[in-house]
Write a protein that holds these residues in place. Structure first.
Motif, mmCIF file in Angstrom:
data_model
loop_
_atom_site.group_PDB
_atom_site.id
_atom_site.type_symbol
_atom_site.label_atom_id
_atom_site.label_comp_id
_atom_site.label_asym_id
_atom_site.label_seq_id
_atom_site.Cartn_x
_atom_site.Cartn_y
_atom_site.Cartn_z
ATOM 1 N N ALA A 112 -12.510 5.876 -0.652
ATOM 2 C CA ALA A 112 -13.554 4.850 -0.572
ATOM 3 C C ALA A 112 -12.996 3.476 -0.917
ATOM 4 O O ALA A 112 -13.435 2.454 -0.362
ATOM 5 C CB ALA A 112 -14.710 5.204 -1.512
ATOM 6 N N ARG A 113 -12.036 3.429 -1.842
ATOM 7 C CA ARG A 113 -11.405 2.151 -2.178
ATOM 8 C C ARG A 113 -10.439 1.718 -1.087
ATOM 9 O O ARG A 113 -10.246 0.522 -0.845
ATOM 10 C CB ARG A 113 -10.658 2.284 -3.507
ATOM 11 C CG ARG A 113 -11.530 2.668 -4.686
ATOM 12 C CD ARG A 113 -12.258 1.472 -5.254
ATOM 13 N NE ARG A 113 -11.333 0.465 -5.722
ATOM 14 C CZ ARG A 113 -10.724 0.505 -6.910
ATOM 15 N NH1 ARG A 113 -10.935 1.530 -7.724
ATOM 16 N NH2 ARG A 113 -9.925 -0.463 -7.271
ATOM 17 N N MET A 114 -9.824 2.683 -0.435
ATOM 18 C CA MET A 114 -8.834 2.364 0.591
ATOM 19 C C MET A 114 -9.465 1.626 1.770
ATOM 20 O O MET A 114 -8.861 0.713 2.340
ATOM 21 C CB MET A 114 -8.167 3.654 1.078
ATOM 22 C CG MET A 114 -7.186 3.461 2.228
ATOM 23 S SD MET A 114 -5.657 2.656 1.735
ATOM 24 C CE MET A 114 -4.890 3.988 0.823
ATOM 25 N N LYS A 115 -10.672 1.973 2.151
ATOM 26 C CA LYS A 115 -11.279 1.370 3.332
ATOM 27 C C LYS A 115 -11.659 -0.090 3.122
ATOM 28 O O LYS A 115 -11.930 -0.803 4.091
ATOM 29 C CB LYS A 115 -12.498 2.173 3.769
ATOM 30 C CG LYS A 115 -13.682 2.079 2.805
ATOM 31 C CD LYS A 115 -14.853 2.901 3.313
ATOM 32 C CE LYS A 115 -16.057 2.797 2.379
ATOM 33 N NZ LYS A 115 -17.205 3.587 2.874
ATOM 34 N N PHE A 116 -11.684 -0.552 1.874
ATOM 35 C CA PHE A 116 -12.015 -1.945 1.611
ATOM 36 C C PHE A 116 -10.786 -2.853 1.637
ATOM 37 O O PHE A 116 -10.921 -4.067 1.492
ATOM 38 C CB PHE A 116 -12.720 -2.077 0.256
ATOM 39 C CG PHE A 116 -14.135 -1.580 0.258
ATOM 40 C CD1 PHE A 116 -15.150 -2.352 0.793
ATOM 41 C CD2 PHE A 116 -14.450 -0.329 -0.254
ATOM 42 C CE1 PHE A 116 -16.461 -1.902 0.797
ATOM 43 C CE2 PHE A 116 -15.750 0.139 -0.248
ATOM 44 C CZ PHE A 116 -16.768 -0.647 0.279
ATOM 45 N N LEU A 164 -0.965 -0.077 -16.891
ATOM 46 C CA LEU A 164 -0.235 1.106 -16.438
ATOM 47 C C LEU A 164 -1.157 2.308 -16.294
ATOM 48 O O LEU A 164 -1.026 3.096 -15.348
ATOM 49 C CB LEU A 164 0.906 1.408 -17.413
ATOM 50 C CG LEU A 164 2.042 0.379 -17.444
ATOM 51 C CD1 LEU A 164 3.104 0.794 -18.454
ATOM 52 C CD2 LEU A 164 2.654 0.212 -16.064
ATOM 53 N N ALA A 165 -2.101 2.487 -17.214
ATOM 54 C CA ALA A 165 -3.025 3.621 -17.113
ATOM 55 C C ALA A 165 -3.909 3.503 -15.873
ATOM 56 O O ALA A 165 -4.162 4.504 -15.177
ATOM 57 C CB ALA A 165 -3.880 3.703 -18.375
ATOM 58 N N SER A 166 -4.367 2.283 -15.565
ATOM 59 C CA SER A 166 -5.224 2.094 -14.390
ATOM 60 C C SER A 166 -4.437 2.303 -13.103
ATOM 61 O O SER A 166 -4.939 2.910 -12.148
ATOM 62 C CB SER A 166 -5.823 0.686 -14.417
ATOM 63 O OG SER A 166 -6.626 0.496 -15.561
ATOM 64 N N ILE A 167 -3.204 1.827 -13.053
ATOM 65 C CA ILE A 167 -2.391 2.000 -11.849
ATOM 66 C C ILE A 167 -2.073 3.476 -11.635
ATOM 67 O O ILE A 167 -2.151 3.994 -10.513
ATOM 68 C CB ILE A 167 -1.103 1.161 -11.967
ATOM 69 C CG1 ILE A 167 -1.444 -0.330 -12.004
ATOM 70 C CG2 ILE A 167 -0.157 1.457 -10.815
ATOM 71 C CD1 ILE A 167 -0.263 -1.220 -12.333
ATOM 72 N N ALA A 168 -1.717 4.170 -12.711
ATOM 73 C CA ALA A 168 -1.336 5.580 -12.580
ATOM 74 C C ALA A 168 -2.509 6.459 -12.164
ATOM 75 O O ALA A 168 -2.309 7.534 -11.586
ATOM 76 C CB ALA A 168 -0.759 6.081 -13.902
ATOM 77 N N SER A 169 -3.731 6.042 -12.427
ATOM 78 C CA SER A 169 -4.890 6.867 -12.080
ATOM 79 C C SER A 169 -5.231 6.810 -10.598
ATOM 80 O O SER A 169 -5.972 7.669 -10.113
ATOM 81 C CB SER A 169 -6.100 6.438 -12.904
ATOM 82 O OG SER A 169 -6.454 5.090 -12.598
ATOM 83 N N VAL A 170 -4.706 5.829 -9.860
ATOM 84 C CA VAL A 170 -5.047 5.691 -8.434
ATOM 85 C C VAL A 170 -3.805 5.671 -7.553
ATOM 86 O O VAL A 170 -3.880 5.319 -6.375
ATOM 87 C CB VAL A 170 -5.869 4.407 -8.190
ATOM 88 C CG1 VAL A 170 -7.220 4.501 -8.847
ATOM 89 C CG2 VAL A 170 -5.122 3.172 -8.685
ATOM 90 N N ILE A 218 0.838 -1.204 0.000
ATOM 91 C CA ILE A 218 0.000 0.000 0.000
ATOM 92 C C ILE A 218 0.869 1.249 0.000
ATOM 93 O O ILE A 218 0.643 2.189 -0.769
ATOM 94 C CB ILE A 218 -0.956 -0.011 1.209
ATOM 95 C CG1 ILE A 218 -1.838 -1.255 1.176
ATOM 96 C CG2 ILE A 218 -1.798 1.258 1.235
ATOM 97 C CD1 ILE A 218 -2.703 -1.415 2.400
ATOM 98 N N ALA A 219 1.886 1.283 0.856
ATOM 99 C CA ALA A 219 2.773 2.444 0.913
ATOM 100 C C ALA A 219 3.712 2.483 -0.284
ATOM 101 O O ALA A 219 3.911 3.542 -0.903
ATOM 102 C CB ALA A 219 3.577 2.426 2.212
ATOM 103 N N ARG A 220 4.301 1.327 -0.625
ATOM 104 C CA ARG A 220 5.240 1.291 -1.749
ATOM 105 C C ARG A 220 5.316 -0.120 -2.301
ATOM 106 O O ARG A 220 5.385 -1.089 -1.545
ATOM 107 C CB ARG A 220 6.632 1.741 -1.314
ATOM 108 C CG ARG A 220 7.638 1.876 -2.467
ATOM 109 C CD ARG A 220 8.975 2.354 -1.935
ATOM 110 N NE ARG A 220 9.642 1.291 -1.199
ATOM 111 C CZ ARG A 220 10.572 0.480 -1.726
ATOM 112 N NH1 ARG A 220 10.938 0.628 -2.995
ATOM 113 N NH2 ARG A 220 11.134 -0.458 -0.987
ATOM 114 N N LEU A 221 5.314 -0.229 -3.622
ATOM 115 C CA LEU A 221 5.491 -1.506 -4.298
ATOM 116 C C LEU A 221 6.400 -1.259 -5.497
ATOM 117 O O LEU A 221 6.059 -0.468 -6.389
ATOM 118 C CB LEU A 221 4.151 -2.087 -4.739
ATOM 119 C CG LEU A 221 4.150 -3.564 -5.179
ATOM 120 C CD1 LEU A 221 2.818 -4.224 -4.823
ATOM 121 C CD2 LEU A 221 4.388 -3.690 -6.680
#
Length: 696
Positions: free
Chosen positions: A156-160, A100-106, A52-55
């Motif tokens: 909202a995604r983080m709490k799940f 990559l586009a989906s990862i970069a958006s969040v 979550i913090a870094r990958l």
């Protein structure tokens, strides 16, 4: 009518990202697939706080050209396919151009890459879908992608998300699947600064399995290698004796891609039919290579679900390959090689002689393969096995435990020499035997003795009719004569006399007849023959004991804690229900990676059953996440009682069998096991005599 709006770019990207990026493990999967497609031979994944913090994923692949870095983060931009016809034969892991586009958006993403033609590396940053520019950097040929603060702009995604430990376990499982699918690549997993595993990358699947799944799992694996037409099946499977209590050790790959497919799973388990116990599942690392046009991988954005054009052919290919591997010599069973010139005439080895020494002395006879487990199994075959004490049972009064050296302790022990019998004793024994054979006399011919009244009771004579007494006489009048055919009733006093309660007849004692198939106890009580399943009966007794002591179940600390490897979902479910397990006497905690460590178990559970019990509990808790707490509690107690109960085939002394039978037959516990199977089967004497034709 509702107004139709065109969503802005940011909102549309968040919706699309939700299909691809569900958790940090999804990010790890997409980045690992890109590194593999780039031709890397060394890949390192480092995760902080479960990713979550870094990958960060580092590889030595071909890299990305500097002028194409920003284009790589445009949605539906990819280098894997060019036309619609390319979708019919996909040979790469990635092809959708969404990762990559989906990862970069969040998240906040940084790319450091260099190709063989570039003089220096390029560093590119993008946050929330907005580019931050390109600058020079330094690194060898390859790519390093760092994803930080996942879901920072979508709380909202983080709490799940689950706890950091759980998310880190899912990330580790993703790297595990990549390492098993490509043993020619060296994978290194680092979590919170600690290395979890490192695969050698030598192309040997067994080496990769040893590195990521452990020595115990990789030690006795059987090799699978078979072809059927255009299908080729290869990999490793567990021998039947090493099957597990869940399907968590089954890993399937199609053309190098990890998949979840019921066809391959069904073919694997059908090949094991007749070789493994019920409730057990084989472990496997199976790879299926087939033409790309016969499989559709464009079913789901996660690309773990696929469709075969001819599922029956896939089933047959996997089934035949696994069945052939199980039938091959050395598949895990102890095999003896006898002298070809003298079949069946060789003398059996002495009971106390180790099999290895016997094989060395015999020359032509010995084990074809010998492992530690086979050695222990062979010693049990040739040595006397002591009777196992049944936990939770005490011999009844007057029934002491039977020594192992006695005539009844072992089945094969010859009885002691009989003493000469006197003529009178011999005649009495013969008469008793004849009385047992002769049929019983009718009950009407025997008059049961009348019970004697207690001491001090006055017996009344039946009234006799007399003539009328003079009126002056104060003698009491006799009662009226009773009706014909009825006995006279006693006179009723103003105060009823104290009644004497007659105790019901004591039940006839239970007699132990013996045991059949080392599974069923044969007993006799009155005119009934009772067969008792000793495993089911003991399981019910232990379940009632655990339910009564729930919350204070006596536990035993293990001298050497047991390590158990689980899947990410199983481990998460087990750790979430630690309090439930602790109340049942089971103490387990996280040991890092995909492993949990068990430090204490209920007192009646054997150490050899701990791993299977924990795997079974974890699998059930993972599948029944929505079950009520009461259902989970009962199932946990069921599983513990089943593992702690004596098994069919275990040696049991006569005193223990009698104690077990009495607890079931006296009605203190229900006569069925916690799973619903009956414990007792009764056959009356009348039914038995009908079978023999004594009664019509």
């Amino acid at each position: 009518m509702a107004e139709i709006r065109v969503l802005d770019k940011h909102t549309a990207e968040l919706i699309a990202a939700g299909e691809v990026v569900e958790r940090p493990a999804s990010v790890a999967k997409e980045l690992l697939e890109n590194a593999i497609d780039a031709g890397a031979t060394q890949i390192t994944l480092a995760a902080d706080r479960g990713g979550i913090a870094r990958l960060q994923v580092t590889d030595n692949g071909s890299g990305i050209e500097a002028e194409s870095i920003d284009k790589a983060f445009v949605r539906h931009a990819t280098s894997k396919i060019a036309t619609a016809q390319d979708l019919e034969h996909i040979h790469t892991l990635g092809f959708r151009g969404e990762a990559l586009a989906s990862i970069a958006s969040v998240a906040r993403v940084e790319v450091l890459t260099r190709t063989e033609q570039d003089e220096y590396a390029c560093r590119y940053r993008i946050e929330g879908g907005e580019p931050q520019g390109i600058e020079p950097g330094a690194r060898p040929v390859g790519t390093t992608i760092t994803v930080s603060d996942l879901f920072y702009n979508t709380p909202a995604r983080m709490k799940f998300l689950k706890k950091d430990v759980s998310e880190g376990t899912y990330v580790g499982e993703t790297v595990l699947h990549a390492a098993l699918s490509h043993p020619e690549i060296s994978f290194r997993l680092v979590k919170d600064g600690k290395q979890q595993f490192l695969t050698p990358g030598d192309g040997d699947l067994r080496s990769a399995v040893y590195a990521v799944l452990g020595r115990e799992f990789a030690r006795d694996l059987l090799e699978v290698d078979g072809s059927s037409g255009v299908y080729r099946v290869s990999g490793l499977i567990t021998p039947p004796r090493a099957c597990r209590a869940s399907r968590g050790a089954q890993h399937f790959f199609v053309n190098g891609r990890y998949v979840k497919n019921r066809t391959m799973m069904a073919a694997l388990e059908n090949a094991y039919k007749g070789t493994m116990m019920q409730g057990k599942f084989p472990g496997a690392v199976l790879r299926l290579d087939m033409p790309a046009e016969l499989v559709d991988v464009n079913v789901h954005p996660a690309k773990t679900e696929i469709r075969f054009s001819r599922e029956s052919d896939v089933f047959d290919a996997v089934y035949r390959a696994v069945r052939t591997a199980l039938a091959a010599p050395g598949s895990g069973e102890c095999r003896f090689t006898l002298d070809q010139g003298n079949h069946g005439a060789q003398k059996a080895p002495a009971p106390k002689t180790p099999p290895a020494a016997t094989a060395a002395s015999a020359g032509q006879r010995g084990f074809a393969t010998m492992s530690a487990a086979e050695f222990r199994a062979a010693r049990k075959l040739v040595e006397d096995v002591p009777a196992r004490a049944v936990p939770g049972l005490q011999p009844p009064a007057g029934q002491g435990s039977i020594e192992l050296g006695s005539a009844r302790a072992a089945y094969g022990t010859p009885p002691p020499p009989a003493k000469p019998m006197q003529p009178e004793a011999a005649m009495q024994s013969l008469n008793e035997a004849l009385l047992d054979i002769l049929p019983d006399l009718p009950a009407a011919e025997v008059t049961p003795p009348q019970p004697l009244p207690p001491q001090g009771t006055v017996l009344e004579e039946p009234p006799v009719p007399q003539a009328a007494a003079p009126a002056a006489t104060e003698a009491p009048q006799p009662p009226a004569p009773a009706a014909p055919g009825l006995s006279a009733l006693p006179a009723i006093d103003p105060e009823p006399p104290q009644q004497i309660a007659m105790e019901p007849a004591a039940p006839e004692p239970l007699r132990l007849v013996g045991e059949v198939f080392k599974t069923y106890i044969v007993t006799e009580r009155g005119a009934e023959l009772c067969l008792i399943d000793k495993h089911a009966a003991h399981e019910r007794i232990l379940f009632e004991k655990l339910a009564q002591d729930y919350g204070h179940v006596p536990a035993q600390m293990l001298l050497v804690p047991v390590q158990v490897n689980l899947t990410a979902a199983e481990k998460q479910a087990l750790l979430q229900n630690r309090d439930l397990l602790a109340d049942a006497g089971l103490e387990a905690e996280d040991f890092g990676g995909a492993t949990v460590i068990v430090r204490a178990v209920p007192a009646d559970v054997a150490v050899d059953d701990v791993e299977d019990m924990v795997v079974e509990l974890a699998a059930h808790l993972a599948e029944g996440g929505r079950s009520a707490l009461r259902e989970k509690t009962e199932w946990v107690l069921h599983s513990i009682a089943c593992r702690a109960a004596i098994k069919a085939g275990d040696r049991t002394t006569e005193a223990e069998m009698l104690a077990l039978a009495q607890k079931i037959m006296d009605g203190t516990v229900p006569p069925f096991c916690p799973h619903g199977r009956p414990c007792v089967l009764k056959i009356t004497r009348k039914e038995l005599e009908k079978q023999f034709g004594r009664l019509v």
